[in-house]
Each structure stands twice: as structure tokens, then as C-alpha cells.
Enzyme design. Structure first.
Site, mmCIF file in Angstrom:
data_model
loop_
_atom_site.group_PDB
_atom_site.id
_atom_site.type_symbol
_atom_site.label_atom_id
_atom_site.label_comp_id
_atom_site.label_asym_id
_atom_site.label_seq_id
_atom_site.Cartn_x
_atom_site.Cartn_y
_atom_site.Cartn_z
ATOM 1 N N LYS A 199 -2.389 -6.653 -3.674
ATOM 2 C CA LYS A 199 -1.269 -6.342 -2.775
ATOM 3 C C LYS A 199 -1.497 -6.948 -1.394
ATOM 4 O O LYS A 199 -0.614 -7.597 -0.838
ATOM 5 C CB LYS A 199 -1.088 -4.823 -2.622
ATOM 6 C CG LYS A 199 -0.842 -4.088 -3.916
ATOM 7 C CD LYS A 199 -0.652 -2.603 -3.690
ATOM 8 C CE LYS A 199 -1.855 -1.878 -3.114
ATOM 9 N NZ LYS A 199 -3.043 -1.882 -3.959
ATOM 10 N N ARG B 128 2.831 5.666 -0.921
ATOM 11 C CA ARG B 128 1.921 5.915 -2.044
ATOM 12 C C ARG B 128 2.271 7.212 -2.756
ATOM 13 O O ARG B 128 1.670 7.506 -3.797
ATOM 14 C CB ARG B 128 0.486 6.018 -1.513
ATOM 15 C CG ARG B 128 -0.343 4.756 -1.683
ATOM 16 C CD ARG B 128 -1.720 5.070 -1.138
ATOM 17 N NE ARG B 128 -2.776 4.225 -1.559
ATOM 18 C CZ ARG B 128 -3.232 3.180 -0.882
ATOM 19 N NH1 ARG B 128 -2.638 2.794 0.221
ATOM 20 N NH2 ARG B 128 -4.283 2.511 -1.309
ATOM 21 N N ARG C 169 -15.058 -7.417 -3.804
ATOM 22 C CA ARG C 169 -14.289 -7.555 -2.553
ATOM 23 C C ARG C 169 -15.215 -7.377 -1.349
ATOM 24 O O ARG C 169 -16.051 -6.487 -1.315
ATOM 25 C CB ARG C 169 -13.178 -6.507 -2.501
ATOM 26 C CG ARG C 169 -12.436 -6.520 -1.172
ATOM 27 C CD ARG C 169 -11.063 -5.942 -1.268
ATOM 28 N NE ARG C 169 -11.030 -4.511 -1.586
ATOM 29 C CZ ARG C 169 -9.902 -3.820 -1.761
ATOM 30 N NH1 ARG C 169 -8.729 -4.418 -1.644
ATOM 31 N NH2 ARG C 169 -9.941 -2.525 -2.062
ATOM 32 N N ARG D 293 -16.341 -2.408 1.393
ATOM 33 C CA ARG D 293 -15.694 -1.182 1.838
ATOM 34 C C ARG D 293 -16.359 0.012 1.160
ATOM 35 O O ARG D 293 -16.681 -0.046 -0.022
ATOM 36 C CB ARG D 293 -14.191 -1.227 1.485
ATOM 37 C CG ARG D 293 -13.373 -1.971 2.484
ATOM 38 C CD ARG D 293 -11.955 -2.211 2.043
ATOM 39 N NE ARG D 293 -11.276 -1.078 1.427
ATOM 40 C CZ ARG D 293 -9.994 -1.090 1.041
ATOM 41 N NH1 ARG D 293 -9.265 -2.182 1.231
ATOM 42 N NH2 ARG D 293 -9.429 -0.046 0.489
ATOM 43 N N ARG E 276 -9.922 6.552 -7.185
ATOM 44 C CA ARG E 276 -8.731 5.934 -6.587
ATOM 45 C C ARG E 276 -7.778 5.433 -7.677
ATOM 46 O O ARG E 276 -6.569 5.537 -7.549
ATOM 47 C CB ARG E 276 -9.151 4.776 -5.665
ATOM 48 C CG ARG E 276 -9.889 5.266 -4.433
ATOM 49 C CD ARG E 276 -10.509 4.122 -3.650
ATOM 50 N NE ARG E 276 -9.529 3.222 -3.100
ATOM 51 C CZ ARG E 276 -9.719 1.929 -2.882
ATOM 52 N NH1 ARG E 276 -10.877 1.369 -3.194
ATOM 53 N NH2 ARG E 276 -8.776 1.192 -2.360
HETATM 54 P P1 ADP Z 1 -5.290 -4.659 -2.920
HETATM 55 O O1 ADP Z 1 -4.731 -4.868 -1.535
HETATM 56 O O2 ADP Z 1 -4.215 -4.477 -3.961
HETATM 57 O O3 ADP Z 1 -6.318 -3.561 -2.985
HETATM 58 P P2 ADP Z 1 -6.626 -7.227 -2.475
HETATM 59 O O4 ADP Z 1 -5.521 -8.154 -2.084
HETATM 60 O O5 ADP Z 1 -7.523 -6.733 -1.399
HETATM 61 O O6 ADP Z 1 -6.033 -5.989 -3.349
HETATM 62 O O7 ADP Z 1 -7.468 -7.968 -3.608
HETATM 63 C C1 ADP Z 1 -8.633 -7.339 -4.181
HETATM 64 C C2 ADP Z 1 -9.719 -8.386 -4.398
HETATM 65 O O8 ADP Z 1 -9.308 -9.285 -5.413
HETATM 66 C C3 ADP Z 1 -10.000 -9.230 -3.149
HETATM 67 O O9 ADP Z 1 -11.389 -9.454 -3.068
HETATM 68 C C4 ADP Z 1 -9.225 -10.529 -3.397
HETATM 69 O O10 ADP Z 1 -9.882 -11.645 -2.807
HETATM 70 C C5 ADP Z 1 -9.207 -10.642 -4.921
HETATM 71 N N1 ADP Z 1 -7.942 -11.142 -5.452
HETATM 72 C C6 ADP Z 1 -6.690 -10.944 -4.977
HETATM 73 N N2 ADP Z 1 -5.761 -11.537 -5.745
HETATM 74 C C7 ADP Z 1 -6.440 -12.146 -6.752
HETATM 75 C C8 ADP Z 1 -6.045 -12.946 -7.899
HETATM 76 N N3 ADP Z 1 -4.746 -13.207 -8.153
HETATM 77 N N4 ADP Z 1 -7.013 -13.393 -8.706
HETATM 78 C C9 ADP Z 1 -8.307 -13.110 -8.460
HETATM 79 N N5 ADP Z 1 -8.756 -12.389 -7.416
HETATM 80 C C10 ADP Z 1 -7.829 -11.897 -6.567
HETATM 81 P P1 AMP Z 2 -5.961 0.457 1.035
HETATM 82 O O1 AMP Z 2 -6.537 -0.387 2.120
HETATM 83 O O2 AMP Z 2 -4.472 0.323 0.893
HETATM 84 O O3 AMP Z 2 -6.692 0.313 -0.282
HETATM 85 O O4 AMP Z 2 -6.185 1.990 1.498
HETATM 86 C C1 AMP Z 2 -7.486 2.511 1.706
HETATM 87 C C2 AMP Z 2 -7.430 4.019 1.853
HETATM 88 O O5 AMP Z 2 -6.649 4.374 3.005
HETATM 89 C C3 AMP Z 2 -6.773 4.796 0.707
HETATM 90 O O6 AMP Z 2 -7.666 5.022 -0.371
HETATM 91 C C4 AMP Z 2 -6.365 6.102 1.422
HETATM 92 O O7 AMP Z 2 -7.476 6.953 1.630
HETATM 93 C C5 AMP Z 2 -5.907 5.578 2.777
HETATM 94 N N1 AMP Z 2 -4.466 5.227 2.762
HETATM 95 C C6 AMP Z 2 -3.927 3.983 2.955
HETATM 96 N N2 AMP Z 2 -2.595 4.027 2.844
HETATM 97 C C7 AMP Z 2 -2.287 5.322 2.544
HETATM 98 C C8 AMP Z 2 -1.074 6.011 2.269
HETATM 99 N N3 AMP Z 2 0.099 5.383 2.257
HETATM 100 N N4 AMP Z 2 -1.139 7.343 2.012
HETATM 101 C C9 AMP Z 2 -2.300 8.000 2.028
HETATM 102 N N5 AMP Z 2 -3.480 7.418 2.257
HETATM 103 C C10 AMP Z 2 -3.482 6.094 2.512
#
Ligand code: ADP
Ligand code: AMP
Length: 227
Positions: A26, A101, A138, A171, A182
Site C-alpha cells: 500500500k 482500517r 522490510r 520496524r 496484525r
Molecule cells: P504496506 O504499506 O502495505 O505495509 P509496503 O509498501 O511497505 O506495504 O511494502 C512492504 C514491503 O514489501 C516493503 O519492504 C516493500 O519494499 C516491498 N514491496 C512492496 N511492493 C512490492 C512488490 N510489488 N513486490 C515485491 N516487494 C514489494
Molecule cells: P502501517 O504503517 O499502516 O502499517 O501502520 C502501523 C501501525 O500504526 C498499525 O499497526 C496501527 O497500530 C497504527 N495505525 C496506523 N493507521 C491506523 C489506523 N487507521 N487505525 C488504527 N491504527 C492505525
């Protein structure tokens, strides 16, 4: 192939929401799409991590909750987003990443007047084993919040942010014990959210288990098809 170009100030407003489990990509896609559309990307996760780094009251409340992989209370998130999307840079639209969410958050967003024909919701799906691989690899820059992956998207110098030169970290909530929590939480919250948007927005299911550029191309085409 027609090259993707950033939009002009005259382009219609776009409000985009990304739904999907942690690791679905995302944040990666939201950043690309926001740049393409010329609107801000609003990541509630980034905003909360920034609040923690700054030691604000919100940060102090959110830190212990986030460490356990739980959701921060709806009221705090709704207030945070309400204030952010009232900023002038959101006038032409925004890309929301990580919000809403819960159904209550979606209802809160609707109360802000954000539902309408320009609302597009992408539900990004990725198989669980791939999510686990992405989350365990990540890495994150605590200075600029850029995201990398140790193998899929590595920085130029291992362990160091390309932009800031800062040491990259994993993280806290990407640790294995927290991740399963999660993912389960996402599964519980998503059905009502998807039902909500199926009736109120253009909801698109997107296959996220493909290269970043292939996923982005789909998003771009889906957005353009609505115009
Ligand atoms: P989210 O925001 O949904 O938690 P991220 O965008 O942070 O996901 O992506 C999670 C991990 O996967 C990151 O380390 C990113 O570099 C990697 N990633 C994102 N999109 C892809 C893809 N299409 N293919 C492979 N790895 C990806
Ligand atoms: P993310 O970076 O989107 O993976 O979010 C990391 C963490 O932040 C989540 O696991 C929650 O603890 C908190 N968080 C982020 N967005 C929300 C949301 N919309 N509602 C509640 N908690 C959130």
C-alpha cells in the site's frame, strides 16, 4: 506505450483509499500514485511514527499500542485525518494509506464529506507467505520514513538510506510475533469495510503479488478509466 506523466492543476480531483493487509504494498503504491496525481499521500502509520519520534501526546498514547500490533483508537485516528485533509494541499484530493482500517473510521471519513464519485478504493491482495517475506525484509528510514526491502528493493549501500545516509531499521511491529497479530486483525476488520465501500465508491480488487511497476500500471489504468 504511452508514458505516464504527472497531472496538471486542471486535472479532476482524486480521492484514493488503499485497503490491504500489512505488507501488501500500500505504502509503495500510494507514494507512486500520489506523485503521479500531484496530490499528497497521507499515511496514518507514518504520521503516528512521526508523533512518537517527536514525543507528542498522541505519540505517547500510540507507541505501546503500535508495538503490540494493535489498532490505535478510532477517535484519535479520525481527528488526525480530519485535521490533515482540511489542509490546503488536499483540496484537489489525496491518497490515503492505512486509513480507514475500521468501519467506524470509514464512517468518520464519510462525515468529513469525502465520499462521492471521485472516491476510488483499491483493495490490494497478496498471499500470506509473500506478505511474511515482505514484512520480514522490510527496512525503514527513521529520518525520512522511506521504505526498502533487503532483496526486493535494497538501498545502494546495504543498511543505509539512499536519501538521508541514516542507518535503516526494522520496524518493531514487523517482528514475527507481532506480524501474525496484525494479519489476523486485518482479516477481522476488512469484510465490513469492503462491504461499506462496495456500495459507496468505485472499489477495485488489485492483484498485488506482481512487480511494483505492473501493479502501478493497473492502478493508473483503473483510475484513468473512470474519467
Ligand atoms: P504496506 O504499506 O502495505 O505495509 P509496503 O509498501 O511497505 O506495504 O511494502 C512492504 C514491503 O514489501 C516493503 O519492504 C516493500 O519494499 C516491498 N514491496 C512492496 N511492493 C512490492 C512488490 N510489488 N513486490 C515485491 N516487494 C514489494
Ligand atoms: P502501517 O504503517 O499502516 O502499517 O501502520 C502501523 C501501525 O500504526 C498499525 O499497526 C496501527 O497500530 C497504527 N495505525 C496506523 N493507521 C491506523 C489506523 N487507521 N487505525 C488504527 N491504527 C492505525
Amino acid at each position: 506505450m504511452v508514458a505516464a506523466s504527472p497531472r496538471t492543476a486542471a486535472a479532476p480531483a482524486a480521492r484514493v483509499i488503499f485497503l490491504g493487509p500489512p505488507g501488501a504494498g500500500k505504502g509503495t503504491q500510494a507514494a507512486k500514485l500520489a506523485a503521479h496525481l500531484g496530490v499528497p499521500r497521507i499515511s496514518t502509520g507514518d504520521m503516528l511514527r512521526e508523533a512518537i519520534a517527536r514525543g507528542t501526546e498522541l505519540g505517547r498514547k500510540a507507541a505501546p499500542i503500535m508495538e503490540q500490533g494493535l489498532l490505535v483508537p478510532d477517535d484519535l485516528l479520525i481527528a488526525l485525518v480530519r485535521e490533515r485533509i482540511a489542509q490546503p494541499d488536499c483540496r484537489r484530493g489525496f491518497v490515503l494509506d492505512g486509513f480507514p482500517r475500521t468501519l467506524r473510521q470509514a464512517q468518520g471519513l464519510a462525515m468529513m464529506g469525502s465520499e462521492g464519485p471521485e472516491l476510488v478504493v483499491f483493495e490490494v491482495a497478496v498471499p500470506k507467505d509473500e506478505l511474511l517475506r515482505r514484512l520480514s525484509g522490510r527496512r525503514w528510514c527513521p529520518t525520512c520514513q522511506a521504505t526498502y526491502h533487503v532483496t526486493n528493493d535494497p538501498p545502494g549501500r546495504p543498511g543505509v538510506c539512499d536519501r538521508e545516509g541514516t542507518a535503516l531499521v526494522q520496524r518493531e511491529d514487523d517482528r514475527e510475533a507481532v506480524v501474525s497479530h496484525r494479519l489476523r486483525q486485518y482479516e477481522e476488520q476488512m469484510a465490513p469495510l469492503i462491504a461499506h465501500y462496495r456500495e459507496r465508491a468505485r472499489l477495485h480488487h488489485v492483484e498485488g503479488h506482481r512487480p511494483v511497476e505492473a501493479v502501478f500500471e493497473d492502478l493508473r489504468c483503473l483510475l484513468e478509466a473512470r474519467e
